[in-house]
Enzyme design. Structure first.
Site, PDB file in Angstrom:
ATOM      1  CB  CYS A  18      -1.433  12.750 -14.355  1.00  0.00           C
ATOM      2  SG  CYS A  18      -2.833  13.043 -15.471  1.00  0.00           S
TER       3      CYS A  18
ATOM      4  CB  CYS B 126      -4.997  10.867 -16.353  1.00  0.00           C
ATOM      5  SG  CYS B 126      -3.985  12.081 -17.207  1.00  0.00           S
TER       6      CYS B 126
ATOM      7  CG  ASP C  19      -1.222  -6.432  26.608  1.00  0.00           C
ATOM      8  OD1 ASP C  19      -1.712  -6.431  27.744  1.00  0.00           O
ATOM      9  OD2 ASP C  19      -0.924  -7.462  25.977  1.00  0.00           O
TER      10      ASP C  19
END
Length: 707
Positions: free
Chosen positions: A17, A20, A401
């Site tokens: 997690c 964690c 471009d």
């Protein structure tokens, strides 16, 4: 002289997690030998500055069962079935005792010691991991979701709510298991990239006068080794074909679905699939420098870079958790002072703690960003950070471009005009015979047309070049002059009708090459940079995506630029621009429209790409400049991926907003139930678990986003 501290990358397993990950990073930083550490939760990696062993890092992550391996070492993660994971087995046992508890309650009542004992066993078995972390955090005054859950469960037990405490433990375990499963699905986007290139290869290496075939790990293959690739095998390293002919599927690198024919002197890339013939390839890059290795590295770096919305959520969560603890304390203490019933309001305060877990909020953004960037990489679009993914979603104007972006970047013959008595094919053969001695791009275009028409080449003699004007040679027993109209008009008379034809071709942006034989004009050849066949469709799709403005920036002369713009229905054309003038044009567009994207070739457009909010490079596979210059690289040199990328970005932004709304709204609704005193631990855990799962599964919808 002070030694430079070593910087090492390590891969992580079992990183479950976001909170964690933050705690793990803090633990590693606390090791005396470590100067700095950064955990990349999305890519499941940690970068450590300092001299440290794998065992020391694993000790820092022991609280979450984190396993560590060297980044350079290719490890095969064992795929443990959902039902065989330790935490899920414990959750199942916990459920069993919860059910037993309810059976005994129905037979013997809530106050009987036997059902209470069943619920206590369920709490201890299912909550062992929560309590270990929670008590450790309480001792250090660290407050994450496991700390909040520990306080809530102990409090519920103290006031005798054994049933609800047991059910909350089980539901929280299920929530954690599903969150870990969902995050792992998101991380598979990177694992999929890492598995594209094979870990070993057959190479042919010189040994004295003979060659020996060896199977080696890719880490041991050296520059100059000869790679042997059989039909149906993946190519393990970047290199140049020195023998063989085959069709190679490059979809893994460029996203293009049609195989590309490869023969001697063609470049091939690690991770691509050799479909038909056998190839011998000279290795030109080490395993860490291959195109796929660079893509993996940049995708992982992109997932580590926090997007603006994630930075906001992180800052918000920092203050949100202490605020919830204060609110829970006030709910538990203030009402009883006036209306009594301490047990009821303490229970309400514990429920507030549970519902206030910030898990859903913390994962609302990173899961979406990780999933979107991984999806884009599989489609051949390299997005170099969550910040660029988000910014692309806000784009109001796109500058293109011309050469190599909207056009092919290669001149091609568009018109052949011949005089009376001269055939198109014969004039083309005569002109090509003179031009094949030249290195000019226009000469290449003429020769390409000759080969496309399968015409034979005539042999020139006595070739001479006239600098700045053209060239002439004897071909088929006659002197043929080929060059500009200005020069040719001094060699032959040009009537008014011819001048009109020349002017018309030039107005269409075409360069005109004229040919003369015996003082007589025999033909005109119009040459122009060809429009990409997909350009018009791409601009229409951008219009459909509500991009407000599109502009073409080019260094070409105005007639050429306007001819291309007219065919594309682009109204804003800025021609004859130097690189610094393109940069100024981007600044003007930013002032006028706000967020601007620039699409270029990644080399001569570098200043404009850097100035735009998002720089997008047209990058063929292996184009280092495209990978380095732009924020986003279209790896297959495929303009059709631009609308897909903008669409993906906008969908990601929409999902992130939905996630934050889901996470906060569900919790707010649950918290409002405190007012009438209806909030229970069950409702609290369902609100927290529901918000987390809703956020994760909503984010995983991005896995299916297609081109």
């Amino acid at each position: 002289m002070v030694a430079t501290p070593t910087k090492q990358e390590y891969r992580l397993q079992n990183l479950s997690c976001a909170s964690c990950a933050a705690k793990f990073e803090k633990n590693v930083k606390a090791i005396p030998e470590v100067e700095d550490a950064q955990v990349n939760f999305g890519a499941s990696k940690i970068t450590v500055v300092g001299s440290i062993s794998v065992n020391q890092i694993e000790e820092a992550g022991a609280f979450d069962g984190i396993k560590v391996s060297q980044s350079a070492v290719r490890t095969v993660e064992k795929s443990t079935p959902f039902y065989r994971k330790k935490e899920n087995i414990l959750a199942g046992i916990s459920l069993f005792f919860v059910i037993l508890g309810y059976l005994f309650v129905s037979m013997q009542g809530e106050t009987n010691p036997i059902p209470i004992a069943m619920f206590i066993i369920a709490i201890l078995v299912g909550g062992i991991g929560i309590f270990k972390t929670g008590f450790r955090n309480l001792a250090r005054f660290e407050f994450d979701m496991k700390t909040l859950m520990t306080i809530a469960i102990i409090g519920a037990a103290i006031i005798g709510e054994w049933e609800e405490a047991a059910v909350v433990v089980f539901l929280f375990a299920v929530s954690e298991a599903l969150e870990a499963y969902s995050m792992d699905k998101a991380r598979q986007s990177i694992r999929g990239l890492m598995d594209i290139a094979p870990p070993t290869a057959i190479i042919k290496r010189a040994h004295g006068e003979h060659f020996h075939e060896l199977e080696l790990p890719t880490e041991d293959i050296e520059l100059g080794d000869i790679l042997l690739v059989k039909p149906g095998q993946k190519i393990a390293m970047d290199g140049i074909v020195i023998s063989g002919l085959s069709a190679v599927n490059q979809a893994a690198i460029t996203g293009e679905s049609i195989p590309v024919n490869k023969t001697v002197n063609d470049e091939v890339f690690a991770g691509t699939l050799n479909e038909e013939g056998a190839l011998e390839v000279r290795v030109t890059k080490r395993v860490e420098d291959t195109t796929i290795a660079k893509i993996i590295h940049l995708v992982e770096e992109a997932q580590a870079e926090k997007a603006p919305s994630q930075q906001f959520v992180d800052r918000f969560a920092k203050y949100y958790t202490p605020a919830i603890i204060i609110v829970a304390f006030l709910v538990a203490v203030i009402p009883p002072l006036f209306i009594g019933d301490w047990q009821h309001w303490i229970y309400q305060g514990l429920a507030v703690l549970v519902v206030g877990c910030p898990c859903a909020l913390v994962v609302s953004t990173p899961v979406a960003i990780v999933t979107a960037i991984g999806n884009a990489a599989r489609q051949g679009v390299l997005i170099k950070g969550g910040i660029h993914l988000e910014q692309l979603g806000h784009i109001e104007a796109v500058a293109f471009d011309k050469t190599g972006t909207l056009t092919e970047g290669q001149p091609a013959v568009t018109d052949i005009v011949t005089m009376d008595g001269w055939s198109e094919d014969y004039v083309l053969q005569l002109v090509a015979a003179v031009e094949k001695q030249s290195q000019h791009p226009l000469a290449k275009a003429i020769l390409n047309r000759l080969h496309d028409k399968n015409l034979s080449e005539l042999v020139p003699t006595e070739f001479q070049s006239v600098t700045g004007k053209g060239a002439f040679a004897t071909v088929d027993q006659q002197i043929i002059y080929v060059g500009s109209m200005k020069w040719v008009s001094t060699l032959a008379s040009i009537d008014k009708n011819i001048e009109k034809q020349v002017k018309k071709l030039q107005e269409q942006g075409k360069t005109v090459v004229a040919a003369v034989s015996k003082s007589q004009l025999i033909g005109l050849i119009g040459i122009a940079d060809q429009l990409r066949h997909e350009s018009k469709d791409v601009l229409q799709k951008l219009n459909a995506l509500k991009v407000k403005h599109m502009v073409m920036l080019t260094g070409d002369a105005e007639p050429t630029a306007k001819a291309i713009a007219t065919s594309l229905q682009v109204t804003d054309v800025r021609a004859g621009l130097l690189p610094e003038e393109k940069l100024m044009a981007i600044k003007d567009l930013r002032a006028q429209y706000g967020a601007v994207a620039m699409v270029g070739d990644g080399v001569n457009d570098a200043p404009a790409l850097a100035t735009a909010n998002v720089g997008i490079a047209m990058g063929g596979a292996g184009t280092d400049a495209a990978l380095e210059t732009a924020d986003i690289a279209l790896m297959g040199d495929d303009l059709t991926k631009l609308p897909y990328t903008i669409g993906l970005s906008r969908k990601t932004l929409r999902i992130i907003k939905e996630n934050i709304i889901f996470a906060l709204a569900l919790k707010l609704i649950a918290l409002l139930l405190v007012i009438p005193g209806w909030l229970t631990l069950w409702i609290a855990i369902f609100a927290d678990m529901g918000a987390t799962l809703l956020v994760v599964f909503n984010s995983l919808r991005l896995i299916k986003a297609k081109k």
